[in-house]
Scaffold this motif. Structure first.
Motif, mmCIF file in Angstrom:
data_model
loop_
_atom_site.group_PDB
_atom_site.id
_atom_site.type_symbol
_atom_site.label_atom_id
_atom_site.label_comp_id
_atom_site.label_asym_id
_atom_site.label_seq_id
_atom_site.Cartn_x
_atom_site.Cartn_y
_atom_site.Cartn_z
ATOM 1 N N GLY A 169 -10.604 -7.180 -34.159
ATOM 2 C CA GLY A 169 -11.161 -5.997 -34.872
ATOM 3 C C GLY A 169 -12.363 -5.350 -33.967
ATOM 4 O O GLY A 169 -12.371 -5.208 -32.850
ATOM 5 N N PRO A 170 -13.391 -5.163 -34.894
ATOM 6 C CA PRO A 170 -14.722 -4.461 -34.196
ATOM 7 C C PRO A 170 -15.265 -5.522 -33.053
ATOM 8 O O PRO A 170 -16.099 -4.813 -32.378
ATOM 9 N N ASN A 171 -15.079 -6.808 -33.026
ATOM 10 C CA ASN A 171 -15.733 -7.858 -32.143
ATOM 11 C C ASN A 171 -14.675 -8.105 -30.923
ATOM 12 O O ASN A 171 -15.129 -8.769 -30.245
ATOM 13 N N ARG A 172 -13.582 -7.092 -30.967
ATOM 14 C CA ARG A 172 -13.058 -7.185 -29.815
ATOM 15 C C ARG A 172 -13.422 -6.733 -28.515
ATOM 16 O O ARG A 172 -13.949 -5.846 -28.438
ATOM 17 N N ARG A 173 -13.630 -7.807 -27.478
ATOM 18 C CA ARG A 173 -14.247 -7.151 -26.343
ATOM 19 C C ARG A 173 -13.121 -7.644 -25.226
ATOM 20 O O ARG A 173 -12.478 -8.666 -24.912
ATOM 21 N N CYS A 174 -13.130 -6.542 -24.264
ATOM 22 C CA CYS A 174 -12.072 -6.672 -23.202
ATOM 23 C C CYS A 174 -12.804 -6.484 -21.766
ATOM 24 O O CYS A 174 -13.923 -5.899 -21.712
ATOM 25 N N ARG A 175 -12.386 -7.340 -20.892
ATOM 26 C CA ARG A 175 -12.786 -7.257 -19.655
ATOM 27 C C ARG A 175 -11.627 -6.744 -18.588
ATOM 28 O O ARG A 175 -10.753 -7.397 -18.685
ATOM 29 N N GLU A 176 -11.981 -5.923 -17.628
ATOM 30 C CA GLU A 176 -10.919 -5.721 -16.621
ATOM 31 C C GLU A 176 -11.122 -5.790 -15.215
ATOM 32 O O GLU A 176 -12.529 -5.987 -14.997
ATOM 33 N N THR A 177 -10.355 -6.226 -14.522
ATOM 34 C CA THR A 177 -10.713 -6.532 -12.933
ATOM 35 C C THR A 177 -9.961 -5.457 -12.404
ATOM 36 O O THR A 177 -8.706 -5.196 -12.810
ATOM 37 N N GLN A 178 -10.547 -5.242 -11.261
ATOM 38 C CA GLN A 178 -9.612 -4.061 -10.326
ATOM 39 C C GLN A 178 -8.693 -4.962 -9.646
ATOM 40 O O GLN A 178 -8.923 -6.195 -9.025
ATOM 41 N N GLY A 179 -7.334 -4.089 -9.251
ATOM 42 C CA GLY A 179 -6.397 -4.682 -8.175
ATOM 43 C C GLY A 179 -7.239 -4.532 -6.701
ATOM 44 O O GLY A 179 -8.118 -3.731 -6.549
ATOM 45 N N TYR A 180 -6.670 -5.431 -5.879
ATOM 46 C CA TYR A 180 -7.066 -5.189 -4.479
ATOM 47 C C TYR A 180 -5.857 -5.780 -3.785
ATOM 48 O O TYR A 180 -4.997 -6.491 -4.049
ATOM 49 N N TYR A 181 -6.047 -5.253 -2.307
ATOM 50 C CA TYR A 181 -4.916 -5.810 -1.252
ATOM 51 C C TYR A 181 -5.683 -6.985 -0.706
ATOM 52 O O TYR A 181 -6.657 -6.984 -0.220
ATOM 53 N N ARG A 182 -4.974 -8.047 -0.622
ATOM 54 C CA ARG A 182 -5.402 -9.324 0.255
ATOM 55 C C ARG A 182 -4.338 -9.196 1.616
ATOM 56 O O ARG A 182 -3.007 -9.108 1.479
ATOM 57 N N GLY A 183 -5.292 -9.091 2.730
ATOM 58 C CA GLY A 183 -4.404 -9.167 3.846
ATOM 59 C C GLY A 183 -3.910 -10.732 4.167
ATOM 60 O O GLY A 183 -3.981 -11.439 3.610
ATOM 61 N N PRO A 184 -3.014 -10.516 5.139
ATOM 62 C CA PRO A 184 -2.196 -11.908 5.469
ATOM 63 C C PRO A 184 -3.024 -12.634 6.198
ATOM 64 O O PRO A 184 -4.069 -12.421 6.580
ATOM 65 N N SER A 185 -2.605 -14.259 6.061
ATOM 66 C CA SER A 185 -3.508 -15.266 6.658
ATOM 67 C C SER A 185 -2.507 -15.875 7.695
ATOM 68 O O SER A 185 -1.436 -15.753 7.816
ATOM 69 N N TYR A 186 -3.064 -16.205 8.955
ATOM 70 C CA TYR A 186 -2.520 -16.582 10.112
ATOM 71 C C TYR A 186 -3.122 -18.181 10.310
ATOM 72 O O TYR A 186 -4.195 -18.344 10.242
ATOM 73 N N SER A 187 -2.533 -18.805 10.879
ATOM 74 C CA SER A 187 -2.995 -20.223 11.355
ATOM 75 C C SER A 187 -2.199 -20.505 12.943
ATOM 76 O O SER A 187 -1.205 -19.702 13.198
ATOM 77 N N THR A 188 -2.764 -21.431 13.495
ATOM 78 C CA THR A 188 -2.044 -21.811 14.881
ATOM 79 C C THR A 188 -1.192 -23.233 14.747
ATOM 80 O O THR A 188 -1.531 -24.075 13.933
ATOM 81 N N ARG A 189 -0.100 -23.271 15.270
ATOM 82 C CA ARG A 189 0.635 -24.338 15.242
ATOM 83 C C ARG A 189 1.411 -24.499 16.651
ATOM 84 O O ARG A 189 1.572 -23.792 17.299
ATOM 85 N N ASP A 190 1.428 -25.838 16.956
ATOM 86 C CA ASP A 190 1.851 -26.366 18.304
ATOM 87 C C ASP A 190 3.314 -26.358 18.112
ATOM 88 O O ASP A 190 3.859 -27.287 17.503
ATOM 89 N N GLN A 191 4.098 -25.670 18.868
ATOM 90 C CA GLN A 191 5.652 -25.465 18.758
ATOM 91 C C GLN A 191 6.185 -26.596 19.066
ATOM 92 O O GLN A 191 7.312 -27.113 19.093
ATOM 93 N N ASN A 192 5.566 -27.443 20.186
ATOM 94 C CA ASN A 192 6.004 -28.401 20.906
ATOM 95 C C ASN A 192 5.895 -29.770 20.310
ATOM 96 O O ASN A 192 6.173 -30.915 20.871
ATOM 97 N N GLU A 193 4.891 -30.086 19.085
ATOM 98 C CA GLU A 193 4.673 -31.045 18.771
ATOM 99 C C GLU A 193 6.040 -31.899 18.191
ATOM 100 O O GLU A 193 6.147 -33.145 18.334
ATOM 101 N N PRO A 194 7.116 -31.325 17.599
ATOM 102 C CA PRO A 194 8.344 -31.918 17.048
ATOM 103 C C PRO A 194 8.993 -32.541 18.252
ATOM 104 O O PRO A 194 9.510 -33.668 18.383
ATOM 105 N N VAL A 195 8.919 -31.854 19.523
ATOM 106 C CA VAL A 195 9.540 -32.509 20.652
ATOM 107 C C VAL A 195 8.743 -33.771 21.341
ATOM 108 O O VAL A 195 9.382 -34.772 21.399
#
Length: 113
Positions: free
Chosen positions: A70-96
């Motif tokens: 009822g009158p005590n109802r409170r709402c909180r809104e958050t904005q959407g956002y763009y999250r960029g890609p994440s990268y890491s380094t991998r040694d492709q010869n490790e399994p060999v």
């Protein structure tokens, strides 16, 4: 999951609980053989680091959270956002290298237990 990605995972899982054994061999003999095999593997397949995308990112939608009635109802809104890609380094010869070390140890009579 691709087999090439599965091998390091299996090797990592086994590394925590498995150890190379050979009847009559000392830990120093094991360490020397392992060092020789690892050095040979390193010379055969040097590290080759590549950059891989670990998370492609994307749009994170906003949200609306409401509490109360009822009158005590409170709402909180958050904005959407763009999250960029994440990268890491991998040694492709490790399994060999890991496969080469395992083969080298087994050829020398060691068993992984």
């Amino acid at each position: 999951m691709r087999p090439a990605m599965l091998l390091p995972l299996i090797a990592f899982a086994m590394a925590g609980c498995a150890q190379w054994e050979k009847p009559g061999a000392t830990p120093q003999m094991r360490d020397a053989t392992l060092a020789r095999c690892e050095a040979a593997a390193f010379n055969m397949a040097r590290p080759e680091n590549i950059t891989v995308m670990t998370d492609r990112g994307g749009w994170v939608p906003g949200s609306r959270e409401c509490r109360g009635e009822g009158p005590n109802r409170r709402c909180r809104e958050t904005q959407g956002y763009y999250r960029g890609p994440s990268y890491s380094t991998r040694d492709q010869n490790e399994p060999v290298r890991e496969a080469f070390v395992e083969d080298c140890m087994r050829r020398d009579g060691w068993v992984l237990r």
